[in-house]
Structure formats: C-alpha cells, structure tokens
Design a protein around this motif. Structure first.
Motif, mmCIF file in Angstrom:
data_model
loop_
_atom_site.group_PDB
_atom_site.id
_atom_site.type_symbol
_atom_site.label_atom_id
_atom_site.label_comp_id
_atom_site.label_asym_id
_atom_site.label_seq_id
_atom_site.Cartn_x
_atom_site.Cartn_y
_atom_site.Cartn_z
ATOM 1 N N GLU A 194 0.841 -1.207 0.000
ATOM 2 C CA GLU A 194 0.000 0.000 0.000
ATOM 3 C C GLU A 194 0.872 1.251 0.000
ATOM 4 O O GLU A 194 0.591 2.220 -0.711
ATOM 5 C CB GLU A 194 -0.931 -0.003 1.213
ATOM 6 N N ILE A 195 1.940 1.241 0.789
ATOM 7 C CA ILE A 195 2.867 2.383 0.814
ATOM 8 C C ILE A 195 3.488 2.570 -0.569
ATOM 9 O O ILE A 195 3.566 3.692 -1.087
ATOM 10 C CB ILE A 195 3.967 2.174 1.891
ATOM 11 N N LEU A 196 3.896 1.471 -1.184
ATOM 12 C CA LEU A 196 4.507 1.555 -2.520
ATOM 13 C C LEU A 196 3.520 2.118 -3.540
ATOM 14 O O LEU A 196 3.893 2.948 -4.373
ATOM 15 C CB LEU A 196 4.997 0.175 -2.963
ATOM 16 N N ALA A 197 2.271 1.680 -3.473
ATOM 17 C CA ALA A 197 1.262 2.177 -4.417
ATOM 18 C C ALA A 197 1.039 3.679 -4.236
ATOM 19 O O ALA A 197 0.923 4.423 -5.211
ATOM 20 C CB ALA A 197 -0.051 1.409 -4.246
ATOM 21 N N ILE A 198 1.014 4.126 -2.996
ATOM 22 C CA ILE A 198 0.827 5.559 -2.717
ATOM 23 C C ILE A 198 2.020 6.353 -3.243
ATOM 24 O O ILE A 198 1.851 7.380 -3.909
ATOM 25 C CB ILE A 198 0.624 5.790 -1.200
ATOM 26 N N LEU A 199 3.229 5.878 -2.972
ATOM 27 C CA LEU A 199 4.428 6.588 -3.436
ATOM 28 C C LEU A 199 4.567 6.556 -4.955
ATOM 29 O O LEU A 199 5.055 7.516 -5.558
ATOM 30 C CB LEU A 199 5.675 6.006 -2.778
ATOM 31 N N MET A 246 -3.342 8.229 5.849
ATOM 32 C CA MET A 246 -4.119 7.422 4.904
ATOM 33 C C MET A 246 -4.217 5.970 5.344
ATOM 34 O O MET A 246 -5.224 5.313 5.092
ATOM 35 C CB MET A 246 -3.482 7.498 3.502
ATOM 36 N N LEU A 247 -3.156 5.454 5.968
ATOM 37 C CA LEU A 247 -3.118 4.033 6.336
ATOM 38 C C LEU A 247 -3.382 3.799 7.823
ATOM 39 O O LEU A 247 -3.251 2.670 8.303
ATOM 40 C CB LEU A 247 -1.762 3.436 5.935
ATOM 41 N N LEU A 251 5.374 11.704 4.620
ATOM 42 C CA LEU A 251 5.197 10.523 5.465
ATOM 43 C C LEU A 251 3.995 10.671 6.400
ATOM 44 O O LEU A 251 3.246 9.694 6.580
ATOM 45 C CB LEU A 251 6.484 10.235 6.247
ATOM 46 N N PRO A 252 3.750 11.863 6.987
ATOM 47 C CA PRO A 252 2.534 12.010 7.808
ATOM 48 C C PRO A 252 1.247 11.783 7.001
ATOM 49 O O PRO A 252 0.285 11.216 7.528
ATOM 50 C CB PRO A 252 2.620 13.455 8.320
ATOM 51 N N GLU A 253 1.232 12.200 5.744
ATOM 52 C CA GLU A 253 0.037 11.967 4.921
ATOM 53 C C GLU A 253 -0.170 10.475 4.670
ATOM 54 O O GLU A 253 -1.302 9.986 4.713
ATOM 55 C CB GLU A 253 0.160 12.713 3.583
ATOM 56 N N ILE A 254 0.918 9.767 4.397
ATOM 57 C CA ILE A 254 0.809 8.315 4.201
ATOM 58 C C ILE A 254 0.321 7.659 5.490
ATOM 59 O O ILE A 254 -0.569 6.806 5.469
ATOM 60 C CB ILE A 254 2.165 7.708 3.765
ATOM 61 N N ALA A 255 0.903 8.074 6.608
ATOM 62 C CA ALA A 255 0.495 7.511 7.905
ATOM 63 C C ALA A 255 -0.989 7.757 8.149
ATOM 64 O O ALA A 255 -1.700 6.858 8.615
ATOM 65 C CB ALA A 255 1.346 8.127 9.019
#
Length: 167
Positions: free
Chosen positions: A11-16, A30-31, A24-28
C-alpha cells in the motif's frame, strides 16, 4: 495503532508510485499508522532496493528546452554465462541512456536515449552504442512528441464542458 502487515508495504509503494512528493505524515494518516512506522518501512524498502529512486517528470518543451528522445532497438550476441546482462549493463552506464530493457521479439534490448538534438543522439548510436562488443545491429526511432509518460498525460487540453450554474 494496529500492527501493520507486509501488505502495508504494498500500500505504501502504491501511494508513493502515484505521488512521490506525498509526505510521510500523509501516508500515515491514509493508512492509519504511526509516522515513525511509515518512515521505518520506507527506509527499509529503500535499503532493500524495492524503492530504487524518486523521479520528477518534466515537460521540457514548456520551458523552451529542446531535447530529442529516441527508442533504439538493439540486437546483441548473448555471451556465455551472462546472456544479455553484460551488454545491457554496459549500455546502462552511458549518461545519455534513460532506460534499457530486455525484450522478446526481433530485437533483444530496447534502449531509450535522450540528447540535445538529433545529431547528438545519432553520434551516440554510431560511435558509442553500435561499437560495443556484442552489439550486432541497431534500429533508431526518434520520438516526435510525448503524450503520456509513466502514466502521466503531458498535455491535457480537454476543455471543461460543464455548464456554469448560478443561483
């Protein structure tokens, strides 16, 4: 916070992959994860070479920069024990080369080269690429215009055809 699974890495890879500039806070957020956990996982993915780099796609024409791109099909003679790898690695080292891929079909390698003009690209093919030991032949196709690259549409001139509604 819940303990993330290995699928979280995907999921992190797909977002990036969709947006390398996302924080990184936005990814955190989202997940639903801790920022430190996301940072640790991204760092681990970088160390394992799962994430190999972060790119910016630039439409150089928009800033008046002339660049020429060419797709070059390369037929090679595979070498004992390494096949096409040695020739592909050698071609990959040239700064003009943007991409090298092993292909099926009539040619073995697809090489994308970028230069300031057609003469520079032609000179590269004639003096550096074609002279590599193991290269049997090349066919060069110059790119006339880029409409889409790596999933990004460069020119989207569709007009907004929605009607304006006023109260």
């Amino acid at each position: 916070m819940p303990v993330p699974s290995k699928s979280v890495d995907k999921e992190i890879l797909a977002i990036l992959e969709e947006n390398a500039r996302i924080s990184l806070p936005e990814i955190a957020f989202m997940l639903n994860m801790d920022v430190e956990e996301v940072a640790r996982r991204v760092r681990e993915l970088e160390e394992r070479k799962v994430i190999t780099g972060y790119l910016t796609l630039v439409n150089w024409e928009k800033v008046g920069e002339e660049r020429v791109c060419a797709f070059i099909e390369v037929r090679t003679q595979p070498q004992r024990d390494v096949g096409y790898d040695a020739v592909a690695e050698r071609i990959s080292r040239f700064s003009e080369v943007r991409s090298v891929r092993l292909m099926s079909g009539a040619y073995d390698l697809a090489v994308i080269v970028e230069g300031r003009n057609m003469r520079e690209v032609s000179n590269f093919v004639a003096t550096r690429l074609a002279t590599i030991e193991g290269v049997v032949s090349t066919t060069t196709h110059f790119v006339l215009k880029t409409y889409k690259q790596d999933g990004v549409i460069f020119e989207n001139e569709e007009e907004d055809r929605r009607l304006v509604i006023s109260p």
